[in-house]
Design an enzyme around this catalytic site. Structure first.
Site, PDB file in Angstrom:
ATOM      1  N   LYS A  22      27.970  35.218  39.605  1.00 20.47           N
ATOM      2  CA  LYS A  22      28.539  36.489  40.086  1.00 20.47           C
ATOM      3  C   LYS A  22      29.365  37.147  38.980  1.00 20.47           C
ATOM      4  O   LYS A  22      29.198  38.335  38.678  1.00 20.47           O
ATOM      5  CB  LYS A  22      29.431  36.233  41.299  1.00 20.47           C
ATOM      6  N   ASN A  23      30.268  36.369  38.374  1.00 25.26           N
ATOM      7  CA  ASN A  23      31.212  36.976  37.427  1.00 25.26           C
ATOM      8  C   ASN A  23      30.584  37.323  36.091  1.00 25.26           C
ATOM      9  O   ASN A  23      31.191  38.045  35.300  1.00 25.26           O
ATOM     10  CB  ASN A  23      32.445  36.086  37.263  1.00 25.26           C
ATOM     11  N   CYS A 123      44.696  42.731  45.652  1.00 27.47           N
ATOM     12  CA  CYS A 123      43.795  42.120  46.629  1.00 27.47           C
ATOM     13  C   CYS A 123      44.567  40.942  47.232  1.00 27.47           C
ATOM     14  O   CYS A 123      45.742  40.751  46.939  1.00 27.47           O
ATOM     15  CB  CYS A 123      42.512  41.657  45.951  1.00 27.47           C
ATOM     16  N   ARG A 128      47.201  42.262  40.744  1.00 28.56           N
ATOM     17  CA  ARG A 128      46.118  42.446  39.780  1.00 28.56           C
ATOM     18  C   ARG A 128      46.159  43.801  39.049  1.00 28.56           C
ATOM     19  O   ARG A 128      45.301  44.653  39.210  1.00 28.56           O
ATOM     20  CB  ARG A 128      44.778  42.220  40.471  1.00 28.56           C
ATOM     21  N   ASP A 313      39.523  29.630  39.707  1.00 31.84           N
ATOM     22  CA  ASP A 313      38.511  29.828  40.752  1.00 31.84           C
ATOM     23  C   ASP A 313      38.029  28.523  41.374  1.00 31.84           C
ATOM     24  O   ASP A 313      37.252  28.557  42.333  1.00 31.84           O
ATOM     25  CB  ASP A 313      37.301  30.592  40.190  1.00 31.84           C
ATOM     26  N   ARG A 405      30.529  37.379  49.345  1.00 28.63           N
ATOM     27  CA  ARG A 405      30.748  38.057  48.061  1.00 28.63           C
ATOM     28  C   ARG A 405      30.386  37.150  46.891  1.00 28.63           C
ATOM     29  O   ARG A 405      30.096  37.614  45.802  1.00 28.63           O
ATOM     30  CB  ARG A 405      32.227  38.454  47.926  1.00 28.63           C
TER      31      ARG A 405
HETATM   32  C1  EPZ Z   1      38.192  37.545  36.621  1.00 31.34           C
HETATM   33  O1  EPZ Z   1      39.119  38.385  37.258  1.00 31.34           O
HETATM   34  C2  EPZ Z   1      37.309  36.979  37.719  1.00 31.34           C
HETATM   35  N1  EPZ Z   1      36.618  38.071  38.413  1.00 31.34           N
HETATM   36  C3  EPZ Z   1      38.163  36.198  38.716  1.00 31.34           C
HETATM   37  O2  EPZ Z   1      37.273  35.606  39.672  1.00 31.34           O
HETATM   38  C4  EPZ Z   1      38.887  35.083  37.970  1.00 31.34           C
HETATM   39  O3  EPZ Z   1      39.728  34.396  38.862  1.00 31.34           O
HETATM   40  C5  EPZ Z   1      39.716  35.683  36.824  1.00 31.34           C
HETATM   41  O4  EPZ Z   1      38.861  36.455  35.956  1.00 31.34           O
HETATM   42  C6  EPZ Z   1      40.405  34.621  35.987  1.00 31.34           C
HETATM   43  O5  EPZ Z   1      39.454  33.749  35.453  1.00 31.34           O
HETATM   44  C7  EPZ Z   1      35.499  38.599  37.863  1.00 31.34           C
HETATM   45  O6  EPZ Z   1      35.074  38.217  36.784  1.00 31.34           O
HETATM   46  C8  EPZ Z   1      34.819  39.690  38.642  1.00 31.34           C
HETATM   47  P1  EPZ Z   1      42.123  38.427  34.610  1.00 31.34           P
HETATM   48  P2  EPZ Z   1      40.070  39.357  36.354  1.00 31.34           P
HETATM   49  O7  EPZ Z   1      42.163  39.823  34.119  1.00 31.34           O
HETATM   50  O8  EPZ Z   1      39.323  39.851  35.189  1.00 31.34           O
HETATM   51  C9  EPZ Z   1      46.771  39.459  35.083  1.00 31.34           C
HETATM   52  C10 EPZ Z   1      36.486  34.997  41.789  1.00 31.34           C
HETATM   53  O9  EPZ Z   1      36.971  34.263  42.661  1.00 31.34           O
HETATM   54  N2  EPZ Z   1      46.421  40.769  34.502  1.00 31.34           N
HETATM   55  O10 EPZ Z   1      41.746  37.332  33.674  1.00 31.34           O
HETATM   56  O11 EPZ Z   1      40.697  40.356  37.268  1.00 31.34           O
HETATM   57  C11 EPZ Z   1      46.196  39.297  36.469  1.00 31.34           C
HETATM   58  O12 EPZ Z   1      47.065  39.861  37.432  1.00 31.34           O
HETATM   59  C12 EPZ Z   1      37.385  35.975  41.052  1.00 31.34           C
HETATM   60  O13 EPZ Z   1      35.275  34.970  41.417  1.00 31.34           O
HETATM   61  C13 EPZ Z   1      47.435  41.670  34.187  1.00 31.34           C
HETATM   62  O14 EPZ Z   1      48.623  41.403  34.409  1.00 31.34           O
HETATM   63  O15 EPZ Z   1      41.176  38.316  35.884  1.00 31.34           O
HETATM   64  C14 EPZ Z   1      46.088  37.799  36.611  1.00 31.34           C
HETATM   65  O16 EPZ Z   1      47.350  37.300  36.986  1.00 31.34           O
HETATM   66  C15 EPZ Z   1      38.813  35.968  41.564  1.00 31.34           C
HETATM   67  N3  EPZ Z   1      47.102  42.870  33.657  1.00 31.34           N
HETATM   68  C16 EPZ Z   1      45.760  37.332  35.192  1.00 31.34           C
HETATM   69  O17 EPZ Z   1      46.133  38.412  34.324  1.00 31.34           O
HETATM   70  C17 EPZ Z   1      45.786  43.201  33.398  1.00 31.34           C
HETATM   71  O18 EPZ Z   1      45.539  44.308  32.887  1.00 31.34           O
HETATM   72  C18 EPZ Z   1      44.293  37.002  34.966  1.00 31.34           C
HETATM   73  O19 EPZ Z   1      43.546  38.131  35.292  1.00 31.34           O
HETATM   74  C19 EPZ Z   1      44.779  42.276  33.719  1.00 31.34           C
HETATM   75  C20 EPZ Z   1      45.114  41.061  34.258  1.00 31.34           C
END
Ligand code: EPZ
Length: 427
Positions: A22-23, A123, A128, A313, A405
């Site tokens: 998915k990701n 969410c 996020r 995850d 999802r």
């Molecule tokens: C991706 O989300 C995945 N989703 C998530 O999978 C996964 O948990 C996550 O990466 C971490 O591995 C998809 O790929 C569609 P991040 P993403 O940006 O990109 C903070 C699932 O269950 N952050 O690495 O949104 C954020 O709040 C989903 O399949 C900021 O502060 O994750 C979080 O605490 C859930 N500012 C941390 O960084 C930003 O601009 C990691 O987020 C971006 C992120």
């Protein structure tokens, strides 16, 4: 809305086909925006989020055509064509349903010179923010405006300019937006503190297939040479490492033995190490991964962190499994601020879990008992299904749209290896 009913206690045994990730799919689909030539993606999973992303791309003027797949390849094949960008606006009613839509921002900006995307908002697992995404695009020359719940990014007259992007945190989404924007920027871009997840590697390989030149793939420093245009390509989505890890938990929690067909050990080193510590043997074969539970599970101390560490995850799924371990486990969730919503639901099934801040102490119990439980987010839903597989009696998981999802044909795959599971309409 549907519910899933599980009558627990069966030991699972057999083969589970692992679907496309998915990701990975959710960052490969927007690559189509980077070219006026067709991009064909193979091994796409049949998931609500993938469908939803296709509709968003249609809204932008991208045609999506379902192709006939090869007999031996279960995944979907879709050809995307972004010859004409009809709109540069990703509307609220589409983005609010799937926050991953934010990764159209970078490629749309790079291709069309501007992009307006509804702010994804938070969410269930956290608020996020997208500040890292926006800073990354500004480093490539974009002007960012926030108004009325939308972010509008505008490129300089001559297009984006290659630059140095330094991410404060190895954000997966911000790395994806930066890479896709930089693919069409003038000159070289370097992304420092880039995410190293396997899905990022898949994105780099797809961009290379489309004509990009990229160094440092899989490292935290990625250099990409911008091109004036990218070609079409054909690319196969990697297998879903989190789906594979989730089914490995299903084997472990039921004391069973599963072959995860198509899974790759290289994507799951930290998870495989944790399974081994818990007493679950995972061996790689030419078909995928063989998972075999060996008696009582041993307790673990786990802290989630960016790849290559233990993935956030997989936290909820391991927690379900560790509810039946022989002792107390300690899990610390360092990535998201609210990723323990499965805890009260597991508690309804007899689990003994104490949460303090980011840390959960899971004391192993002798048995779980089936109950009515509520899914709250994707991975939490899977942890409830896993608990239901091992619980005595019947478990009803409500709001299973969360599961749809990220898990393709869940009931079918579990029934095929011996689970007593069915889906029923809530109506
Ligand atoms: C991706 O989300 C995945 N989703 C998530 O999978 C996964 O948990 C996550 O990466 C971490 O591995 C998809 O790929 C569609 P991040 P993403 O940006 O990109 C903070 C699932 O269950 N952050 O690495 O949104 C954020 O709040 C989903 O399949 C900021 O502060 O994750 C979080 O605490 C859930 N500012 C941390 O960084 C930003 O601009 C990691 O987020 C971006 C992120």
């Amino acid at each position: 809305m549907d519910q899933i009913i599980i009558r627990g206690g069966n030991r699972l045994s057999g083969r589970v086909p692992i679907s496309g990730a998915k990701n990975a799919a959710l960052t490969l689909l927007p690559c189509a925006l980077l070219s006026d030539q067709p991009l064909t993606l193979r091994n796409l999973p049949r998931l609500a989020d993938v469908e939803g992303f296709g509709h968003l791309l249609n809204e932008l003027g991208v045609s999506t055509k379902l192709e006939r797949g090869r007999a031996e390849e279960p995944g979907r094949v879709i050809t995307l064509n972004a010859a004409d960008i009809a709109s540069t606006v990703a509307p609220y009613e589409m983005v609010r349903k799937m926050r991953a839509s934010i990764v159209v921002l970078g490629p749309l900006l790079a291709r069309a010179g501007e992009a307006t995307v509804s702010l994804p908002g938070g969410c269930a697992i956290g608020n996020r923010p997208i500040d890292f995404h926006l800073k990354a695009l500004e480093a490539l020359g974009a002007t960012i405006e926030l108004a009325a719940g939308y972010v509008k990014a505008t490129a300089p007259k001559g297009g984006l300019v290659g630059g140095r992007v330094v991410l404060p945190f190895p954000s997966v989404g911000a790395t994806e937006n930066a890479l896709m924007a930089a693919a069409l920027a003038k000159g070289e871009s370097v992304i420092e503190n880039a995410a190293r997840e396997p899905e990022i590697i898949d994105l780099c390989h797809c961009l290379i297939a489309m004509g990009s030149m990229i160094d440092g793939i899989g490292s935290d420093r990625i250099a990409i040479q911008g091109r004036s245009a990218l070609n079409g390509a054909e690319y196969r989505v990697m297998p879903d490492r989190i789906e594979a890890g989730s089914y490995a938990c299903a084997a472990a929690i039921t004391g069973g033995e599963l072959t995860l067909v198509g899974a790759r050990a290289a994507d799951l080193h930290a998870v495989i190490e944790s399974f081994a510590e818990a007493g679950v043997a995972i061996t790689e074969t030419n078909e995928g991964l063989d998972v075999k539970a060996n008696g009582k599970l041993r307790p673990l101390t786990i802290s989630t962190a960016p790849y290559p560490a233990f993935p956030t995850d997989m936290q909820a799924q391991f927690m379900a499994m560790l509810c039946l371990a022989d002792g107390a486990s300690v899990l610390t969730e360092t990535i998201f601020e609210n990723r323990y919503m499965h805890v009260p639901e597991l508690g309804r099934m007899g689990a003994d879990i104490q949460v303090r801040g980011r840390t959960a102490v899971v004391r192993g119990v002798d048995r779980l008992v089936g109950a009515e439980v509520m899914a709250t987010d994707l991975r939490a839903s899977m942890s409830l299904v896993l608990a239901g597989l091992a619980a005595e009696g019947e478990t009803r998981v409500h709001r299973v749209y969360h599961l749809d999802r990220g898990y393709e044909r869940l009931e079918e795959k579990l029934s095929a290896v011996g689970a007593d599971i069915e889906r029923r309409s809530e109506g």
